[in-house]
Design a protein around this motif. Structure first.
Motif, PDB file in Angstrom:
ATOM      1  N   GLY A 213       0.823  -1.208   0.000  1.00 34.53           N
ATOM      2  CA  GLY A 213       0.000   0.000   0.000  1.00 34.53           C
ATOM      3  C   GLY A 213       0.849   1.246   0.000  1.00 34.53           C
ATOM      4  O   GLY A 213       0.617   2.193   0.733  1.00 34.53           O
ATOM      5  N   SER A 214       1.851   1.249  -0.853  1.00 32.91           N
ATOM      6  CA  SER A 214       2.918   2.254  -0.802  1.00 32.91           C
ATOM      7  C   SER A 214       2.512   3.645  -1.252  1.00 32.91           C
ATOM      8  O   SER A 214       3.158   4.616  -0.872  1.00 32.91           O
TER       9      SER A 214
ATOM     10  N   VAL B 297      10.482  -3.479  -3.215  1.00 32.22           N
ATOM     11  CA  VAL B 297       9.349  -3.692  -4.100  1.00 32.22           C
ATOM     12  C   VAL B 297       8.161  -2.985  -3.458  1.00 32.22           C
ATOM     13  O   VAL B 297       7.782  -3.278  -2.323  1.00 32.22           O
ATOM     14  N   TYR B 298       7.632  -2.017  -4.179  1.00 33.82           N
ATOM     15  CA  TYR B 298       6.435  -1.307  -3.754  1.00 33.82           C
ATOM     16  C   TYR B 298       5.221  -2.038  -4.308  1.00 33.82           C
ATOM     17  O   TYR B 298       5.259  -2.570  -5.418  1.00 33.82           O
ATOM     18  N   VAL B 299       4.131  -2.044  -3.522  1.00 33.59           N
ATOM     19  CA  VAL B 299       2.893  -2.704  -3.936  1.00 33.59           C
ATOM     20  C   VAL B 299       1.738  -1.735  -3.724  1.00 33.59           C
ATOM     21  O   VAL B 299       1.562  -1.214  -2.622  1.00 33.59           O
ATOM     22  N   ASP B 300       0.991  -1.491  -4.781  1.00 29.49           N
ATOM     23  CA  ASP B 300      -0.222  -0.693  -4.650  1.00 29.49           C
ATOM     24  C   ASP B 300      -1.209  -1.128  -5.713  1.00 29.49           C
ATOM     25  O   ASP B 300      -0.814  -1.384  -6.847  1.00 29.49           O
ATOM     26  N   ALA B 301      -2.463  -1.239  -5.350  1.00 33.04           N
ATOM     27  CA  ALA B 301      -3.502  -1.644  -6.292  1.00 33.04           C
ATOM     28  C   ALA B 301      -4.137  -0.443  -6.976  1.00 33.04           C
ATOM     29  O   ALA B 301      -4.727  -0.581  -8.050  1.00 33.04           O
ATOM     30  N   GLU B 302      -4.012   0.722  -6.377  1.00 31.98           N
ATOM     31  CA  GLU B 302      -4.681   1.923  -6.884  1.00 31.98           C
ATOM     32  C   GLU B 302      -4.020   2.382  -8.177  1.00 31.98           C
ATOM     33  O   GLU B 302      -2.805   2.590  -8.213  1.00 31.98           O
ATOM     34  N   PRO B 303      -4.760   2.497  -9.273  1.00 26.82           N
ATOM     35  CA  PRO B 303      -4.159   2.771 -10.583  1.00 26.82           C
ATOM     36  C   PRO B 303      -3.344   4.061 -10.668  1.00 26.82           C
ATOM     37  O   PRO B 303      -2.298   4.091 -11.308  1.00 26.82           O
ATOM     38  N   VAL B 304      -3.799   5.125 -10.020  1.00 25.73           N
ATOM     39  CA  VAL B 304      -3.064   6.391 -10.095  1.00 25.73           C
ATOM     40  C   VAL B 304      -1.744   6.281  -9.340  1.00 25.73           C
ATOM     41  O   VAL B 304      -0.698   6.684  -9.848  1.00 25.73           O
ATOM     42  N   ALA B 305      -1.773   5.711  -8.151  1.00 23.70           N
ATOM     43  CA  ALA B 305      -0.533   5.540  -7.390  1.00 23.70           C
ATOM     44  C   ALA B 305       0.441   4.655  -8.158  1.00 23.70           C
ATOM     45  O   ALA B 305       1.644   4.931  -8.216  1.00 23.70           O
TER      46      ALA B 305
ATOM     47  N   ILE C 195       7.714  -1.244  -8.722  1.00 26.01           N
ATOM     48  CA  ILE C 195       6.337  -1.206  -8.217  1.00 26.01           C
ATOM     49  C   ILE C 195       5.554  -2.294  -8.925  1.00 26.01           C
ATOM     50  O   ILE C 195       5.743  -2.514 -10.122  1.00 26.01           O
ATOM     51  N   ILE C 196       4.722  -2.990  -8.167  1.00 33.25           N
ATOM     52  CA  ILE C 196       3.806  -3.954  -8.761  1.00 33.25           C
ATOM     53  C   ILE C 196       2.384  -3.534  -8.402  1.00 33.25           C
ATOM     54  O   ILE C 196       2.150  -2.936  -7.346  1.00 33.25           O
TER      55      ILE C 196
ATOM     56  N   ARG D 109      -4.704  -7.646  -0.275  1.00 30.60           N
ATOM     57  CA  ARG D 109      -5.568  -8.670   0.327  1.00 30.60           C
ATOM     58  C   ARG D 109      -5.368 -10.032  -0.320  1.00 30.60           C
ATOM     59  O   ARG D 109      -5.754 -11.050   0.249  1.00 30.60           O
ATOM     60  N   ASN D 110      -4.743 -10.065  -1.494  1.00 31.22           N
ATOM     61  CA  ASN D 110      -4.464 -11.318  -2.180  1.00 31.22           C
ATOM     62  C   ASN D 110      -2.981 -11.655  -1.961  1.00 31.22           C
ATOM     63  O   ASN D 110      -2.132 -11.412  -2.812  1.00 31.22           O
ATOM     64  N   VAL D 111      -2.712 -12.189  -0.801  1.00 34.06           N
ATOM     65  CA  VAL D 111      -1.338 -12.416  -0.349  1.00 34.06           C
ATOM     66  C   VAL D 111      -0.533 -13.253  -1.336  1.00 34.06           C
ATOM     67  O   VAL D 111       0.616 -12.921  -1.658  1.00 34.06           O
ATOM     68  N   ASP D 112      -1.110 -14.338  -1.824  1.00 29.29           N
ATOM     69  CA  ASP D 112      -0.374 -15.201  -2.751  1.00 29.29           C
ATOM     70  C   ASP D 112       0.025 -14.460  -4.016  1.00 29.29           C
ATOM     71  O   ASP D 112       1.150 -14.591  -4.494  1.00 29.29           O
TER      72      ASP D 112
END
Length: 153
Positions: free
Chosen positions: A80-81, A103-111, A130-131, A136-139
């Motif tokens: 949630g970077s 490794v940064y992880v964010d699901a939000e398209p703008v971020a 960044i990925i 919530r989908n740990v795997d």
């Protein structure tokens, strides 16, 4: 290509404020636009401590990264970077260990889009990526993080 065209090419609507960019503004970053600063200023009228709380949160992140490096931890998975600016994980870690990895992880398209552009300009693709995944989908997060080749399990 201008920043505005680069962001537009990745589907970022710069005419609407975005929480990740407003947060960046609270931190004194540069990955925000007038529309984000306006929303941030309006928010401060209602919640005057918002900027200080964001800065305290970022201060904790910096301390945690420095402590981790001092303990020999040199690889980071930032869930949630948001937008990696204004003293984010890889910047702080690189100050103490120039071979650290993040490794940064964010699901939000703008971020995600902003992060891609900023890391392309100011990161090291061997060590900073960044990925786009939902934490919530740990795997899926672990699989995608490891597939980058940045982290060494």
């Amino acid at each position: 290509m201008s920043d505005e065209r680069a962001f537009a090419a990745r589907g970022v609507d710069l005419s609407r404020p975005n929480p990740a960019r407003v947060y960046d503004w609270y931190l004194g970053g540069t990955a925000n636009w007038a529309v984000d600063r306006e929303l941030g200023a309006q928010t401060l009228k209602v919640f005057p401590l918002t900027k200080q709380l964001a800065q305290a949160n970022r201060g904790f992140l910096r301390k945690a990264v420095r402590y981790s490096i001092a303990q020999g931890i040199t690889q980071f998975l930032d869930l949630g970077s948001g937008v990696p600016t204004a003293g984010n994980v890889h910047e702080v870690a690189d100050e103490l260990d120039p071979e650290s990895r993040c490794v940064y992880v964010d699901a939000e398209p703008v971020a995600f889009a902003h992060s891609q552009i900023l890391l392309e300009e100011h990161g090291d693709p061997r060590r900073h990526v960044i990925i786009q995944e939902d934490l919530r989908n740990v795997d899926a997060v672990w699989r995608a993080a490891l597939e980058t080749g940045v982290l060494d399990p």
